[in-house]
Motif scaffolding. Sequence first.
Motif, PDB file in Angstrom:
ATOM      1  N   THR A  55     -19.159   5.102   3.453  1.00 32.35           N
ATOM      2  CA  THR A  55     -18.167   5.992   4.078  1.00 32.35           C
ATOM      3  C   THR A  55     -16.745   5.459   3.974  1.00 32.35           C
ATOM      4  O   THR A  55     -15.824   6.086   4.502  1.00 32.35           O
ATOM      5  N   LEU A  56     -16.549   4.345   3.308  1.00 33.86           N
ATOM      6  CA  LEU A  56     -15.221   3.723   3.209  1.00 33.86           C
ATOM      7  C   LEU A  56     -14.465   4.295   2.008  1.00 33.86           C
ATOM      8  O   LEU A  56     -14.246   3.615   1.010  1.00 33.86           O
ATOM      9  N   LYS A  57     -14.077   5.542   2.114  1.00 36.17           N
ATOM     10  CA  LYS A  57     -13.457   6.242   0.983  1.00 36.17           C
ATOM     11  C   LYS A  57     -12.002   6.635   1.247  1.00 36.17           C
ATOM     12  O   LYS A  57     -11.351   7.193   0.369  1.00 36.17           O
ATOM     13  N   GLN A  58     -11.495   6.382   2.447  1.00 39.32           N
ATOM     14  CA  GLN A  58     -10.163   6.850   2.808  1.00 39.32           C
ATOM     15  C   GLN A  58      -9.057   6.124   2.045  1.00 39.32           C
ATOM     16  O   GLN A  58      -8.027   6.707   1.760  1.00 39.32           O
ATOM     17  N   VAL A  59      -9.258   4.859   1.735  1.00 34.74           N
ATOM     18  CA  VAL A  59      -8.271   4.097   0.971  1.00 34.74           C
ATOM     19  C   VAL A  59      -8.808   3.902  -0.444  1.00 34.74           C
ATOM     20  O   VAL A  59      -9.892   3.363  -0.639  1.00 34.74           O
ATOM     21  N   LYS A  60      -8.055   4.355  -1.400  1.00 34.26           N
ATOM     22  CA  LYS A  60      -8.413   4.182  -2.812  1.00 34.26           C
ATOM     23  C   LYS A  60      -7.875   2.825  -3.272  1.00 34.26           C
ATOM     24  O   LYS A  60      -6.711   2.504  -3.050  1.00 34.26           O
ATOM     25  N   ILE A  61      -8.730   2.056  -3.900  1.00 35.27           N
ATOM     26  CA  ILE A  61      -8.342   0.749  -4.430  1.00 35.27           C
ATOM     27  C   ILE A  61      -8.600   0.789  -5.924  1.00 35.27           C
ATOM     28  O   ILE A  61      -9.745   0.883  -6.360  1.00 35.27           O
ATOM     29  N   LYS A  62      -7.513   0.765  -6.698  1.00 34.86           N
ATOM     30  CA  LYS A  62      -7.670   0.949  -8.143  1.00 34.86           C
ATOM     31  C   LYS A  62      -6.724   0.038  -8.904  1.00 34.86           C
ATOM     32  O   LYS A  62      -5.720  -0.428  -8.354  1.00 34.86           O
ATOM     33  N   PRO A  63      -7.013  -0.205 -10.174  1.00 36.94           N
ATOM     34  CA  PRO A  63      -6.133  -1.053 -10.978  1.00 36.94           C
ATOM     35  C   PRO A  63      -4.754  -0.425 -11.125  1.00 36.94           C
ATOM     36  O   PRO A  63      -4.605   0.796 -11.149  1.00 36.94           O
ATOM     37  N   ASP A  64      -3.765  -1.276 -11.237  1.00 35.29           N
ATOM     38  CA  ASP A  64      -2.402  -0.842 -11.506  1.00 35.29           C
ATOM     39  C   ASP A  64      -2.370  -0.179 -12.882  1.00 35.29           C
ATOM     40  O   ASP A  64      -3.043  -0.638 -13.806  1.00 35.29           O
ATOM     41  N   GLY A  65      -1.623   0.888 -13.002  1.00 36.90           N
ATOM     42  CA  GLY A  65      -1.526   1.589 -14.275  1.00 36.90           C
ATOM     43  C   GLY A  65      -0.121   1.558 -14.836  1.00 36.90           C
ATOM     44  O   GLY A  65       0.804   0.999 -14.235  1.00 36.90           O
ATOM     45  N   ALA A  66       0.046   2.195 -15.967  1.00 37.09           N
ATOM     46  CA  ALA A  66       1.340   2.209 -16.647  1.00 37.09           C
ATOM     47  C   ALA A  66       2.400   2.952 -15.850  1.00 37.09           C
ATOM     48  O   ALA A  66       3.596   2.692 -15.998  1.00 37.09           O
ATOM     49  N   MET A 108       0.848  -1.167   0.000  1.00 35.78           N
ATOM     50  CA  MET A 108       0.000   0.000   0.000  1.00 35.78           C
ATOM     51  C   MET A 108       0.896   1.233   0.000  1.00 35.78           C
ATOM     52  O   MET A 108       1.870   1.290   0.727  1.00 35.78           O
ATOM     53  N   ASP A 109       0.559   2.168  -0.824  1.00 38.94           N
ATOM     54  CA  ASP A 109       1.273   3.443  -0.870  1.00 38.94           C
ATOM     55  C   ASP A 109       0.401   4.494  -0.197  1.00 38.94           C
ATOM     56  O   ASP A 109      -0.551   4.991  -0.803  1.00 38.94           O
ATOM     57  N   GLY A 110       0.709   4.807   1.053  1.00 39.77           N
ATOM     58  CA  GLY A 110      -0.103   5.781   1.772  1.00 39.77           C
ATOM     59  C   GLY A 110      -1.508   5.274   1.963  1.00 39.77           C
ATOM     60  O   GLY A 110      -1.741   4.352   2.729  1.00 39.77           O
ATOM     61  N   THR A 111      -2.429   5.848   1.241  1.00 41.91           N
ATOM     62  CA  THR A 111      -3.833   5.421   1.329  1.00 41.91           C
ATOM     63  C   THR A 111      -4.346   4.952  -0.034  1.00 41.91           C
ATOM     64  O   THR A 111      -5.484   5.196  -0.396  1.00 41.91           O
ATOM     65  N   GLU A 112      -3.487   4.269  -0.764  1.00 41.44           N
ATOM     66  CA  GLU A 112      -3.872   3.755  -2.081  1.00 41.44           C
ATOM     67  C   GLU A 112      -3.347   2.336  -2.257  1.00 41.44           C
ATOM     68  O   GLU A 112      -2.199   2.052  -1.926  1.00 41.44           O
ATOM     69  N   ILE A 113      -4.203   1.479  -2.754  1.00 35.97           N
ATOM     70  CA  ILE A 113      -3.799   0.137  -3.157  1.00 35.97           C
ATOM     71  C   ILE A 113      -3.995   0.042  -4.661  1.00 35.97           C
ATOM     72  O   ILE A 113      -5.114   0.153  -5.160  1.00 35.97           O
ATOM     73  N   ALA A 114      -2.899  -0.134  -5.390  1.00 36.40           N
ATOM     74  CA  ALA A 114      -2.976  -0.394  -6.824  1.00 36.40           C
ATOM     75  C   ALA A 114      -2.867  -1.903  -7.004  1.00 36.40           C
ATOM     76  O   ALA A 114      -1.956  -2.531  -6.465  1.00 36.40           O
TER      77      ALA A 114
END
Length: 149
Positions: A29-40, A1-7
């Motif tokens: 309300t579960l918006k603090q951690v962004k979970i998104k696809p890995d990008g280029a 995890m990078d800070g509050t993001e999971i790629a």
Amino acid sequence: MDGTEIAWDDESKFDDARKHAIKVWTAGTLKQVKIKPDGATTYADLEWRDTSNVAGQWANTYGKWDPNTGTDYLWLNRAYLDAGKPLGNNEHRRRVAAHELGHALGFCHKDYGYGQYPSAMWADYGLIEGKDINGPTSNDIKAYHALWG
């Protein structure tokens, strides 16, 4: 995890389970951690993978979060989750994926309060199934906000 993001990157055949797990851990309300696809331009923090194993540590293990330096792995066990297997339907796969993603978000197994404090993070899958828990409960949401704000 990078800070509050999971790629994440996907090497699993269980796309429905992955989508469900991400949806329930980012709803309301579960918006603090962004979970998104890995990008280029990013490195994957989490990779969804499959295994098909019933030996040793995999006996009666439906999924597993595997923390590593760099990319963590979230394993889904086809030996139990494939069609025709004991837990081979979307409902079970979704529960297992949501539980394992909870680990990636920083939550451990909850061994307390069986029945009194429902949790997607209970260690015993039979209890999660028995209570029809398909994502974070109100107790899990409280824990999420205690950890992530």
